[in-house]
Design a protein around this motif. Structure first.
Motif, PDB file in Angstrom:
ATOM      1  N   SER A 177      62.485 100.122 -26.349  1.00 38.77           N
ATOM      2  CA  SER A 177      61.360  99.647 -27.213  1.00 38.77           C
ATOM      3  C   SER A 177      59.990  99.493 -26.374  1.00 38.77           C
ATOM      4  O   SER A 177      58.894  99.740 -26.782  1.00 38.77           O
ATOM      5  CB  SER A 177      61.714  98.200 -27.803  1.00 38.77           C
TER       6      SER A 177
ATOM      7  N   ASP B 161      61.629 103.102 -34.088  1.00 39.51           N
ATOM      8  CA  ASP B 161      62.472 102.179 -33.214  1.00 39.51           C
ATOM      9  C   ASP B 161      63.774 101.581 -34.191  1.00 39.51           C
ATOM     10  O   ASP B 161      63.513 100.782 -34.858  1.00 39.51           O
ATOM     11  CB  ASP B 161      61.658 101.055 -32.874  1.00 39.51           C
ATOM     12  N   GLU B 162      64.846 102.226 -33.608  1.00 36.87           N
ATOM     13  CA  GLU B 162      66.051 101.901 -34.517  1.00 36.87           C
ATOM     14  C   GLU B 162      65.837 101.914 -35.953  1.00 36.87           C
ATOM     15  O   GLU B 162      66.324 100.893 -36.583  1.00 36.87           O
ATOM     16  CB  GLU B 162      66.706 100.649 -33.960  1.00 36.87           C
TER      17      GLU B 162
HETATM   18 MG   LIG Z   1      65.015  97.645 -28.810  1.00 30.48          MG
END
Ligand SMILES: [Mg+2]
Ligand SMILES: Nc1ncnc2c1ncn2[C@@H]1O[C@H](COP(=O)(O)OP(=O)(O)O)[C@@H](O)[C@H]1O
Length: 256
Positions: free
Chosen positions: A46, A158-159
């Motif tokens: 991240s 992000d995910e």
């Molecule tokens: Mg992360």
């Protein structure tokens, strides 16, 4: 090189101690590539994505897009997070129109564009629904449609499928892969799921923790249409898995 990270470090101070979240990270990305940042929790995925998207600055080294230093988020790019980020008081159509409003696209065009992208993510007929009446998967589809509607250069994710059940997740992976082929966007996608990375990526950036660093950048030798049950797919997945178990320190040149 379209996107370039050169010798980037990111340090955070935690409880008075300096903590290295990114340790001399270098990475080049070509326009139109689908890149997965893959690694265990805490390896700096991240942090690296946020540096690329302009939400955070690196402590040293540089991050550039088309030779311009990234210092803030750009309206040419969009970021999709795990928690969808829809506005609950707006219906699906109005949520997708949001980015178009900030780009001052005329009202009549906004609706037409929003409908096109809702169709692309399979939400035809859901225009008037409110987010709370959608499943998690449908909400993320709206977020994807909203992102695509502004015709971004780069999509950061992000995910994005982290909160979804396994079946919905697979369906969305298939859709995002098809969309990426159709729309030819540059996509940078964070995941801790090896199979997800092998299913989606042109190249996988394999990261390690303590300190956060790149262990290898691996080209995925699979074609545009991927089958998770095929021998080739399972072979590549195992090879990536093995890479995580290699004890070698430092960067590894790894070919599959
Ligand atoms: Mg992360
Ligand atoms: N704002 C922050 N302040 C202090 N430490 C941070 C901050 N953001 C991230 N970290 C630390 O940096 C490391 C990498 O975090 P992160 O990039 O979120 O990892 P990942 O996304 O791979 O799980 C973690 O140990 C995390 O605790």
């Amino acid at each position: 090189m379209y996107i370039e990270v050169k010798d980037a470090c990111k340090n955070f101070v935690q409880d008075g101690n300096e903590f290295v979240a990114l340790d001399h990270v270098s990475l080049g990305i070509e326009k139109g590539e689908f890149i997965c940042l893959l690694g265990p929790s805490g390896c700096g995925k991240s942090t690296l994505l946020n540096a690329l998207a302009g939400f955070e600055r690196v402590s040293s080294g540089s991050v550039t897009i088309e030779d311009t230093e990234v210092t803030a988020p750009s309206i040419n790019n969009i970021t999709i997070f795990q928690n969808y980020g829809l506005l609950p008081w707006r219906n699906v159509l109005k949520n997708v129109e949001l980015g178009l409003e900030s780009k001052n696209v005329p009202k009549s065009e906004r609706e037409q564009i929003a409908r096109k992208y809702l169709d692309l993510v399979g939400l035809n007929g859901y225009e008037k629904r409110y987010p709370k009446r959608l499943s998690g998967g449908q909400q993320q589809r709206v977020a994807i449609a909203r992102g695509l509607a502004v015709d971004p250069d780069i999509i950061f994710m992000d995910e994005p499928f982290g909160a979804l059940d396994a079946i919905t997740r697979m369906k969305l992976q298939e859709d995002i892969l098809n969309i990426s082929r159709k729309e030819k966007k540059t996509i940078i996608f964070v995941t801790h799921d090896i199979e997800e990375a092998v299913f989606l990526a042109d190249r996988i950036v394999v990261m390690m923790a303590d300190p956060g660093r790149i262990k290898s950048i691996v080209k995925v030798p699979l074609g545009a249409h991927r089958d998770r049950t095929s021998e080739d797919f399972l072979y590549v997945r195992d090879k990536i898995f093995e890479l995580f178990n290699l004890k070698t320190e430092g960067y590894i040149e790894y070919y599959i």
